[in-house]
Scaffold this active site. Sequence first.
Site, PDB file in Angstrom:
ATOM      1  N   ASP A  11       0.873  -1.174   0.000  1.00 32.78           N
ATOM      2  CA  ASP A  11       0.000   0.000   0.000  1.00 32.78           C
ATOM      3  C   ASP A  11       0.909   1.223   0.000  1.00 32.78           C
ATOM      4  O   ASP A  11       1.611   1.484   0.972  1.00 32.78           O
ATOM      5  CB  ASP A  11      -0.889  -0.021   1.247  1.00 32.78           C
ATOM      6  CG  ASP A  11      -1.767   1.213   1.382  1.00 32.78           C
ATOM      7  OD1 ASP A  11      -1.660   2.124   0.539  1.00 32.78           O
ATOM      8  OD2 ASP A  11      -2.556   1.270   2.343  1.00 32.78           O
ATOM      9  N   ASP A  51      -6.532  -0.924  -1.800  1.00 31.84           N
ATOM     10  CA  ASP A  51      -5.505   0.104  -1.988  1.00 31.84           C
ATOM     11  C   ASP A  51      -4.099  -0.475  -2.100  1.00 31.84           C
ATOM     12  O   ASP A  51      -3.110   0.266  -2.079  1.00 31.84           O
ATOM     13  CB  ASP A  51      -5.564   1.146  -0.869  1.00 31.84           C
ATOM     14  CG  ASP A  51      -5.471   0.535   0.527  1.00 31.84           C
ATOM     15  OD1 ASP A  51      -5.284  -0.698   0.629  1.00 31.84           O
ATOM     16  OD2 ASP A  51      -5.598   1.276   1.512  1.00 31.84           O
ATOM     17  N   TYR A 230       1.059   0.094  14.853  1.00 34.52           N
ATOM     18  CA  TYR A 230       0.124  -0.172  13.765  1.00 34.52           C
ATOM     19  C   TYR A 230       0.447   0.707  12.562  1.00 34.52           C
ATOM     20  O   TYR A 230       0.512   1.923  12.669  1.00 34.52           O
ATOM     21  CB  TYR A 230      -1.315   0.092  14.204  1.00 34.52           C
ATOM     22  CG  TYR A 230      -2.302  -0.146  13.083  1.00 34.52           C
ATOM     23  CD1 TYR A 230      -2.599  -1.443  12.682  1.00 34.52           C
ATOM     24  CD2 TYR A 230      -2.908   0.915  12.427  1.00 34.52           C
ATOM     25  CE1 TYR A 230      -3.487  -1.678  11.653  1.00 34.52           C
ATOM     26  CE2 TYR A 230      -3.798   0.689  11.393  1.00 34.52           C
ATOM     27  CZ  TYR A 230      -4.088  -0.607  11.012  1.00 34.52           C
ATOM     28  OH  TYR A 230      -4.962  -0.832   9.985  1.00 34.52           O
ATOM     29  N   LYS A 233      -2.807  -3.276   7.849  1.00 39.96           N
ATOM     30  CA  LYS A 233      -2.997  -4.711   7.998  1.00 39.96           C
ATOM     31  C   LYS A 233      -1.942  -5.483   7.216  1.00 39.96           C
ATOM     32  O   LYS A 233      -1.345  -4.986   6.272  1.00 39.96           O
ATOM     33  CB  LYS A 233      -4.392  -5.117   7.514  1.00 39.96           C
ATOM     34  CG  LYS A 233      -5.512  -4.680   8.434  1.00 39.96           C
ATOM     35  CD  LYS A 233      -5.286  -5.059   9.885  1.00 39.96           C
ATOM     36  CE  LYS A 233      -5.237  -6.542  10.117  1.00 39.96           C
ATOM     37  NZ  LYS A 233      -4.925  -6.865  11.532  1.00 39.96           N
TER      38      LYS A 233
END
Length: 363
Positions: A11, A51, A230, A233
């Site tokens: 991404d 994305d 984070y 994902k």
Amino acid sequence: MKVTLSVLKADIGSVGGHTLPSRKVLAKVEEVVREEVGRLLLDAYVFHIGDDIVLLLSHTRGVRNQEVHALAWKAFREGTEVARAEGLYGAGQDLLKDAFTGNLHGLGPQVAEMEFTERPAEPFMVLAADKTEPGAFNLPLYLAFADPMYSSGLLLSPELRPGFRFRIMDLAQTERDSYIELDAPERLYDIATLLRDSHRFAIESIWSRKHGEQAAVVSTTRLRNIAGRYVGKDDPVAIVRTQKIFPATEEFGPVFALAPYVAGDTRGSHHMPLMPVRANTPASTFFCVPMVCGLAFSLREGRLSEPVDLFADPVWEAVRAKVVEKAQEMRRQGFYGPAMLPMEELEYTGIAERLKALEREFS
């Protein structure tokens, strides 16, 4: 002929939030890759899922080749510059290091690679997921390679009857890669014991026991283990060889039609069904439902045929309608119970920080 297939995904920026890469970003990435077809590469194909931009590269350099990985890094970096110039959201999000260090493992992009001797007819699939976790393919691949209820070839074909060897990775081990190899059908219960926990364990590869040939490879990178926070994902990619000594292409349809609940969704913090979609589909604005696409190719002397989209025929419209119902029911439950991931798997730290603050108020 010995051929290497490399699938690399990242991404690097998207339009209006987590939706899809812009046309200019895709064009730049493809331009960089195409320059090397006929030189470093035998062939290439570029597409996206949500994305995430996916590169399929065919070459003869073997896995973890520095030149091939450097090309992918260059493509993603130059695409990132276009994304930044356009003001896209999350530009360069999955590129977690500033400099290329020899290969893409540990730098952020998802990587799945396989080297094999090409069969006279070499059909294979590329699976790519978005808004989910490395173990999202655990159940579909388990059912396709180990369960005759879904993969009838395990009963009907002498080539498949001896079963397959599963190489499974423990994602909780952050100091080093930790694997176990288990044979199906003899160790079926042990395989199920591990794969049921898709947060911790993920299939890394699958091998034919009769022929010793590699059947599948799956990326197993956890971005937060690299970045320490984070950053998105850990959506997997996979290469799966099909037909003859492997399950038939059509035996992978029913296992993805199950649309199992997986981790992911908005903010990477919910359980939602894994929806099979067409390649080049934007991420859903319905809480970013986890999604998977599949493209099938034939390979001849390292050259790719045109792809067939495995989840594009009319059957999948009915499947998707049922997946939407599953997703709606889970989202109706909001933050409660299994709708949201357990504390140790939450990608955002807000709840943990709030709990620490509340501890001081308990008497």
